[in-house]
Design a protein around this motif. Structure first.
Motif, short mmCIF file in Angstrom:
data_model
loop_
_atom_site.label_atom_id
_atom_site.label_comp_id
_atom_site.label_asym_id
_atom_site.label_seq_id
_atom_site.Cartn_x
_atom_site.Cartn_y
_atom_site.Cartn_z
N LEU A 246 35.48 29.78 2.39
CA LEU A 246 34.99 28.50 2.89
C LEU A 246 35.31 28.31 4.36
O LEU A 246 34.48 27.81 5.14
CB LEU A 246 35.61 27.36 2.07
N LEU A 247 36.51 28.73 4.77
CA LEU A 247 36.89 28.63 6.18
C LEU A 247 35.98 29.50 7.04
O LEU A 247 35.49 29.05 8.09
CB LEU A 247 38.34 29.06 6.36
N GLY A 248 35.74 30.73 6.62
CA GLY A 248 34.89 31.63 7.39
C GLY A 248 33.46 31.14 7.49
O GLY A 248 32.84 31.20 8.56
N VAL A 249 32.91 30.64 6.38
CA VAL A 249 31.53 30.15 6.38
C VAL A 249 31.41 28.92 7.28
O VAL A 249 30.46 28.80 8.08
CB VAL A 249 31.09 29.81 4.94
N ALA A 250 32.37 27.98 7.16
CA ALA A 250 32.31 26.77 7.98
C ALA A 250 32.44 27.09 9.46
O ALA A 250 31.71 26.54 10.31
CB ALA A 250 33.42 25.80 7.55
N ARG A 251 33.34 27.99 9.80
CA ARG A 251 33.52 28.35 11.20
C ARG A 251 32.29 29.05 11.78
O ARG A 251 31.87 28.74 12.90
CB ARG A 251 34.76 29.26 11.32
N MET A 252 31.70 29.96 11.03
CA MET A 252 30.51 30.66 11.51
C MET A 252 29.31 29.73 11.63
O MET A 252 28.47 29.90 12.52
CB MET A 252 30.18 31.83 10.58
N ARG A 253 29.25 28.75 10.74
CA ARG A 253 28.11 27.82 10.75
C ARG A 253 28.09 27.03 12.05
O ARG A 253 27.00 26.77 12.63
CB ARG A 253 28.20 26.88 9.57
N TRP A 254 29.26 26.63 12.54
CA TRP A 254 29.31 25.77 13.73
C TRP A 254 29.75 26.52 14.98
O TRP A 254 29.92 25.90 16.02
CB TRP A 254 30.26 24.59 13.48
N ARG A 255 29.88 27.81 14.87
CA ARG A 255 30.39 28.56 16.01
C ARG A 255 29.27 28.86 17.02
O ARG A 255 28.14 29.21 16.64
CB ARG A 255 31.02 29.88 15.58
N ASP A 256 29.61 28.74 18.30
CA ASP A 256 28.71 29.13 19.36
C ASP A 256 28.88 30.64 19.59
O ASP A 256 29.95 31.09 20.02
CB ASP A 256 29.03 28.37 20.65
N LEU A 257 27.88 31.42 19.25
CA LEU A 257 27.98 32.87 19.33
C LEU A 257 27.94 33.38 20.76
O LEU A 257 28.01 34.59 20.99
CB LEU A 257 26.87 33.52 18.50
N GLY A 258 27.88 32.50 21.69
CA GLY A 258 27.92 32.95 23.07
C GLY A 258 29.32 33.24 23.54
O GLY A 258 29.53 33.76 24.63
N GLY A 259 30.37 32.97 22.73
CA GLY A 259 31.74 33.24 23.14
C GLY A 259 32.72 33.01 22.05
O GLY A 259 32.36 32.76 20.95
#
Length: 429
Positions: free
Chosen positions: A416-429
């Motif tokens: 759940l932590l990994g999915v939530a973080r990836m969902r809102w993460r800016d992949l530019g950094g």
């Protein structure tokens, strides 16, 4: 739904193929060398100890190498995807960002499963080969299913805080009582082998930790008093039950009575077990390696989830920290109990326990933090297959289910932590 599963499988398969291209499985050659190195200690031990040495060595090596594989691959995978811009190729498919995390987790889980299965196969082949070449005096690998009672109780038993299950004192018909069902004589190769582990003591001597226990067995074929056992507290003691007591009904009751006039015994359901006919050792070993997989998957899940929040090296460090705390979980639990005792006062107003020289606020804070950590981190003793392997027993379905239930909350929380973080993460950094 089908398309989502296909995308998830694609990322998982890509992760597995990347590991193959990086020649991760060459670590199996190092594992093989580690197995061979166990024979260097053979001159110092007897034949029975040599088999135990092989079993312990192969299991510890498999656990360590699988943890290393999971830690370092998972810790650097997602940070490397982002830093090297590979992630843009994935999200352009289109692929939801959480699927990158879930796919990586699936791929690394498959990698761990293959790796652990390979180490298990190598270990069993090595043990069989050394056992065959060791001559007739060298013991063969063995695994017996452990049969648990369907019911436990006590006649004239009492419950006491700090003692397991029920406690019975000497006198009358007071006894601990275990009941087994569906036991067949053909499931055993002679007398029934059993093992018991009790708390033994005396109500008049608080420091006494040994005593005698009388054993009774009753089945459709009759009843019999078994030879008494001299026990130490929590010492595992083997004994035999005549197979003719089973008759055709398959029901068996085993009772334990305090054998000393001033003695008492205490126990619960899991403290008595009967062992069935030996099963295929390779099958039992494969089941035991499933516990190793659960432990490695727990470390992998945390490391991969942490890599979505922090850098690769720091996520590996967190995974190592989880591994260390899980490995000394029991020791830390005993430490918290001693901290609590250090806050108690004896009748003269002095603090008890072994930690008396620290201020009470520091002890309370340390105790609270330790308890919080122990609740969050699983106890890796639950996944220690050595507890079964070195006793020639197989992991039962109920024990395997308990291990899964122990690991699942941590694995799901990391997902759940990994999915939530990836969902809102800016992949530019």
């Amino acid at each position: 739904m089908t398309a989502s599963l296909a995308r998830l499988w694609a990322v998982g398969r890509m992760t597995l193929l990347e590991a193959v291209r990086r020649k991760v499985f060459f670590i199996l050659l190092i594992f093989g060398a580690a197995l061979l190195s166990a024979t260097l200690f053979f001159p110092a031990v007897n034949d029975e100890a040599r088999l135990r040495l092989l079993q312990a060595w192969s299991l510890r090596a498999a656990t360590l190498f699988s943890a290393i594989v999971g830690l370092f691959l998972a810790g650097f995978s997602i940070p490397a995807d982002i830093e090297q811009k590979r992630v843009y190729l994935l999200v352009a498919k289109p692929l939801p960002k959480p699927f990158i995390f879930l796919g990586r987790l699936l791929g690394f889980a498959m990698l761990l499963a293959i790796f652990i299965a390979a180490t298990g196969l190598m270990s069993t082949v090595f043990m069989r080969a050394v056992s065959a070449l060791g001559g007739p005096g060298f013991p063969r690998p063995l695994a017996r299913p452990r049969l648990r009672p369907v019911e436990f109780g006590a006649l004239s038993g009492q419950k006491f805080e700090g003692l397991p299950g029920f406690t019975v004192f000497h006198g009358g018909n007071a006894m601990l009582l275990w009941r087994f069902e569906n036991l067949r004589p053909e499931d055993f190769d002679g007398p029934l082998r059993a093992q018991i582990r009790l708390f033994v003591g005396s109500p008049t001597d608080r420091y006494r930790a040994e005593g005698k226990a009388r054993l009774m067995a009753k089945g459709p074929g009759g009843s019999r008093e078994l030879p008494a056992l001299q026990l130490n507290t929590n010492e595992e003691k083997d004994f035999e039950i005549p197979a003719d007591l089973l008759g055709s009904g398959g029901r068996l009751e085993v009772g334990a009575l305090a054998g000393d006039a001033d003695g008492m015994i205490a126990g619960d359901g899991p403290r008595l077990a009967i062992f069935g006919r030996p099963m295929l050792f390779e099958l039992a070993f494969l089941g035991g390696m499933g516990l190793v997989f659960l432990q490695s998957l727990t470390v992998l899940s945390l490391t991969l989830a942490a890599s979505t929040v922090v850098s690769g090296p720091l996520s590996v460090l967190l995974g190592i920290l989880l591994y260390l705390i899980g490995s000394i979980h029991g020791f830390m639990r005993e430490g918290t109990r001693d901290l609590e005792r250090s806050l108690e006062l004896d009748p003269e107003g002095h603090r008890t326990g072994t930690v008396r020289d620290l201020p009470s606020p520091i002890i309370r804070a340390s105790n609270l933090i330790s308890k919080a950590v122990l609740k969050a981190v699983p106890d890796f003793d639950r996944f220690d297959y050595g507890r079964w392997l070195l006793r020639d027993t197989a992991v039962s379905w109920s024990e395997a289910g308990a291990a899964v239930a122990h690991a699942l909350p941590v694995i799901l929380a990391c997902m759940l932590l990994g999915v939530a973080r990836m969902r809102w993460r800016d992949l530019g950094g």
